[in-house]
Every structure is written in structure tokens, then in C-alpha cells.
Design an enzyme around this catalytic site. Structure first.
Site, PDB file in Angstrom:
ATOM      1  N   GLU A   1     -16.545  21.208  -2.237  1.00 15.73           N
ATOM      2  CA  GLU A   1     -15.511  20.452  -1.595  1.00 15.73           C
ATOM      3  C   GLU A   1     -15.104  18.946  -2.049  1.00 15.73           C
ATOM      4  O   GLU A   1     -15.980  18.471  -2.667  1.00 15.73           O
ATOM      5  CB  GLU A   1     -16.107  20.175   0.203  1.00 15.73           C
ATOM      6  CG  GLU A   1     -15.411  20.531   1.265  1.00 15.73           C
ATOM      7  CD  GLU A   1     -14.084  20.488   1.572  1.00 15.73           C
ATOM      8  OE1 GLU A   1     -13.177  20.091   0.732  1.00 15.73           O
ATOM      9  OE2 GLU A   1     -13.915  20.917   2.689  1.00 15.73           O
ATOM     10  N   ASP A   2     -14.036  18.474  -1.712  1.00 18.86           N
ATOM     11  CA  ASP A   2     -13.665  17.156  -2.342  1.00 18.86           C
ATOM     12  C   ASP A   2     -14.435  16.283  -1.304  1.00 18.86           C
ATOM     13  O   ASP A   2     -14.984  15.305  -2.001  1.00 18.86           O
ATOM     14  CB  ASP A   2     -12.245  16.979  -2.293  1.00 18.86           C
ATOM     15  CG  ASP A   2     -11.256  17.351  -1.067  1.00 18.86           C
ATOM     16  OD1 ASP A   2     -11.964  17.748   0.050  1.00 18.86           O
ATOM     17  OD2 ASP A   2      -9.941  17.231  -1.075  1.00 18.86           O
TER      18      ASP A   2
ATOM     19  N   ASP B   1     -15.248  14.507   5.880  1.00 18.33           N
ATOM     20  CA  ASP B   1     -14.589  13.340   6.572  1.00 18.33           C
ATOM     21  C   ASP B   1     -14.852  13.547   8.145  1.00 18.33           C
ATOM     22  O   ASP B   1     -16.244  12.917   8.539  1.00 18.33           O
ATOM     23  CB  ASP B   1     -12.829  13.322   6.574  1.00 18.33           C
ATOM     24  CG  ASP B   1     -12.323  12.126   7.515  1.00 18.33           C
ATOM     25  OD1 ASP B   1     -13.038  11.302   8.213  1.00 18.33           O
ATOM     26  OD2 ASP B   1     -11.059  12.024   7.296  1.00 18.33           O
TER      27      ASP B   1
ATOM     28  N   PHE C   1      -9.181   5.695   3.392  1.00 20.83           N
ATOM     29  CA  PHE C   1      -8.421   6.740   2.899  1.00 20.83           C
ATOM     30  C   PHE C   1      -8.005   6.738   1.254  1.00 20.83           C
ATOM     31  O   PHE C   1      -7.664   5.820   0.928  1.00 20.83           O
ATOM     32  CB  PHE C   1      -6.970   6.903   3.310  1.00 20.83           C
ATOM     33  CG  PHE C   1      -6.060   8.112   2.822  1.00 20.83           C
ATOM     34  CD1 PHE C   1      -6.535   9.372   3.782  1.00 20.83           C
ATOM     35  CD2 PHE C   1      -5.406   8.216   2.017  1.00 20.83           C
ATOM     36  CE1 PHE C   1      -5.870  10.435   3.566  1.00 20.83           C
ATOM     37  CE2 PHE C   1      -4.552   9.293   1.706  1.00 20.83           C
ATOM     38  CZ  PHE C   1      -4.810  10.424   2.336  1.00 20.83           C
TER      39      PHE C   1
ATOM     40  N   ARG D   1      -3.462  13.168  -7.283  1.00 19.51           N
ATOM     41  CA  ARG D   1      -4.643  14.022  -7.728  1.00 19.51           C
ATOM     42  C   ARG D   1      -4.797  13.701  -9.325  1.00 19.51           C
ATOM     43  O   ARG D   1      -6.166  14.164  -9.493  1.00 19.51           O
ATOM     44  CB  ARG D   1      -4.132  15.414  -7.329  1.00 19.51           C
ATOM     45  CG  ARG D   1      -3.926  15.877  -6.020  1.00 19.51           C
ATOM     46  CD  ARG D   1      -3.775  17.548  -6.180  1.00 19.51           C
ATOM     47  NE  ARG D   1      -3.012  17.811  -4.665  1.00 19.51           N
ATOM     48  CZ  ARG D   1      -3.634  17.874  -3.537  1.00 19.51           C
ATOM     49  NH1 ARG D   1      -4.930  17.694  -3.304  1.00 19.51           N
ATOM     50  NH2 ARG D   1      -3.058  18.450  -2.471  1.00 19.51           N
TER      51      ARG D   1
HETATM   52  P1  5GP Z   1     -12.357  16.943   7.525  1.00 20.01           P
HETATM   53  O1  5GP Z   1     -12.088  18.288   8.156  1.00 20.01           O
HETATM   54  O2  5GP Z   1     -13.820  16.784   7.075  1.00 20.01           O
HETATM   55  O3  5GP Z   1     -12.008  15.782   8.456  1.00 20.01           O
HETATM   56  O4  5GP Z   1     -11.263  16.920   6.168  1.00 20.01           O
HETATM   57  C1  5GP Z   1     -11.598  17.538   5.163  1.00 20.01           C
HETATM   58  C2  5GP Z   1     -10.159  17.412   4.304  1.00 20.01           C
HETATM   59  O5  5GP Z   1      -9.291  16.244   4.701  1.00 20.01           O
HETATM   60  C3  5GP Z   1     -10.690  17.038   2.953  1.00 20.01           C
HETATM   61  O6  5GP Z   1     -10.763  18.421   2.190  1.00 20.01           O
HETATM   62  C4  5GP Z   1      -9.497  16.361   2.394  1.00 20.01           C
HETATM   63  O7  5GP Z   1      -8.329  17.629   1.833  1.00 20.01           O
HETATM   64  C5  5GP Z   1      -8.783  15.672   3.731  1.00 20.01           C
HETATM   65  N1  5GP Z   1      -9.401  14.528   3.660  1.00 20.01           N
HETATM   66  C6  5GP Z   1     -10.215  13.865   4.252  1.00 20.01           C
HETATM   67  N2  5GP Z   1     -10.304  12.328   4.040  1.00 20.01           N
HETATM   68  C7  5GP Z   1      -9.554  12.072   3.206  1.00 20.01           C
HETATM   69  C8  5GP Z   1      -9.032  10.882   2.058  1.00 20.01           C
HETATM   70  O8  5GP Z   1      -9.779  10.094   2.466  1.00 20.01           O
HETATM   71  N3  5GP Z   1      -8.232  11.087   1.293  1.00 20.01           N
HETATM   72  C9  5GP Z   1      -7.648  12.233   1.014  1.00 20.01           C
HETATM   73  N4  5GP Z   1      -6.821  12.322   0.185  1.00 20.01           N
HETATM   74  N5  5GP Z   1      -7.834  13.412   1.686  1.00 20.01           N
HETATM   75  C10 5GP Z   1      -8.682  13.216   2.710  1.00 20.01           C
END
Ligand code: 5GP
Length: 179
Positions: free
Chosen positions: A100-101, A104, A150, A163
Site C-alpha cells: 500500500e502507498d 490514512d 496531504f 505521481r
Molecule cells: P485511507 O483509506 O487509509 O483513509 O486512505 C488510503 C488511500 O487514500 C491511500 O491509498 C491513498 O490513495 C489516499 N490517501 C490518503 N492520504 C493521502 C495523502 O496524503 N496523499 C495522497 N496523495 N493520497 C492519500
């Protein structure tokens, strides 16, 4: 005009990223004891990470990808996850490492893990490049714990851009405020 001009500050520079990924790869290599592992890259944010991580692992590695809906053009979580592209191959009986990247809210990962576990893999672990440490949820392998900002770059986008930045950075506010 350069894409670098839109970055307010660099959070994690390129050498630091590559150093940490080498360490993660060595740790994963050691933990799997030569067992084959299927890396499941979560599209599109994890593409650059999974490409580098795969090369840092000295074990038989298969690559597969899944796409789930994420933030789109906004900076708010949608509160749910939709599967846009499924894996190409079955994972029953296989060791799966989800790549996973960023974690959040952890919602994306939670939903994904539930879905993958239903397919009865031998094991499921998670490797996340970034973690904002906002939830109880921890990956088995974490690249960096970061502040709640962010971020873009190294696979992470804003409106499908940035990206290709070779580092993790924070955007200048005028970019998303449309100034
Ligand atoms: P979560 O479900 O954990 O809230 O969010 C996961 C997804 O939201 C990540 O895989 C990513 O694609 C996007 N995301 C969450 N935080 C960020 C951020 O700081 N920057 C970017 N570009 N995408 C984010």
C-alpha cells in the site's frame, strides 16, 4: 515551469526512500525464509513503491495488482472502498503481501484485507510505505510514519498528477485551492 515548483517542502528525499526500501526488502526476505510470496500492489499509488520493493526482495516473487476507489480529485476520504480491478490470479494457499502507498484512515486497507482473507490465502501481511498513525491499524512493515499532511510523489497523486516525483513532498496550498 516544473512540477517541483508546486512542492512546498520535501518530506522524504529520494536517497532516504531507497535506503528504507532496501531495509524493508531485506527484512521481508529474511521473514519469508525463501517461501514464494505474492505482492499485491494497490493501484495506482503503490506502483512505484512495489516496483522498487520487489527488486529489494530476494525470494520468489509474483506480482499482482488490485485497484480500489480512493480520494479522486478531492482530499477527503470517501468513507468506503470499491473494487475497480480485481487480482488476475487466485491467492488460495499463497503467501500474500499487500503493498500500500499510505495508511490514512485505514479504511481502504481494512476492506481490502477482509476481502482477501475470504479467499483463504496461506497468509496475508501488509507493507505500507507511509503511515499517518491516525488509527490503531498498523502494517506488518511500515516505511515511514509521517505527520498528518496531504502528501504527493513517488506514486501518490493530487488529481492524478505528481505521481512521478521521485520523493515525497507537501504541495503548496495554492495548487489545491486553485489559485
Ligand atoms: P485511507 O483509506 O487509509 O483513509 O486512505 C488510503 C488511500 O487514500 C491511500 O491509498 C491513498 O490513495 C489516499 N490517501 C490518503 N492520504 C493521502 C495523502 O496524503 N496523499 C495522497 N496523495 N493520497 C492519500
Amino acid at each position: 515551469m516544473s512540477i517541483h515548483d508546486d512542492i512546498e517542502r520535501v518530506l522524504i528525499d529520494t536517497p532516504t526512500l531507497h535506503q528504507r526500501i532496501a531495509t524493508l526488502g531485506a527484512q521481508i526476505t529474511s521473514d519469508y525464509h525463501g517461501e514464494p510470496v505474492t505482492l499485491v500492489g494497490v493501484l495506482k499509488g503503490a506502483v512505484l513503491f512495489v516496483a522498487d520493493l520487489a527488486r529489494a526482495i530476494d525470494a520468489p516473487v509474483a506480482l499482482d495488482f488490485m485497484a480500489v476507489s480512493s480520494y479522486g480529485n478531492t482530499m477527503q476520504s470517501q468513507g468506503r472502498v470499491r473494487i475497480l480491478k480485481d487480482l488476475d490470479d487466485p491467492i488460495a494457499g499463497k503467501h500474500v503481501l499487500v503493498v500500500e502507498d499510505i495508511i490514512d484512515t485505514g479504511l481502504t486497507l481494512n476492506n481490502l484485507l477482509q476481502l482477501l482473507r475470504q479467499r483463504q490465502p496461506a497468509s496475508v501481511r501488509v507493507c505500507a510505505l507511509l503511515d499517518k498513525a491516525k488509527t490503531q491499524m498498523r502494517a506488518d512493515y511500515t516505511g515511514f510514519t509521517i505527520e498528518d499532511a496531504f502528501v504527493v510523489g513517488y506514486g501518490l497523486d493530487y488529481a492524478q498528477q505528481y505521481r512521478n516525483l521521485p520523493y515525497i513532498g507537501v504541495l503548496k496550498p495554492h495548487v489545491y485551492h486553485g489559485a
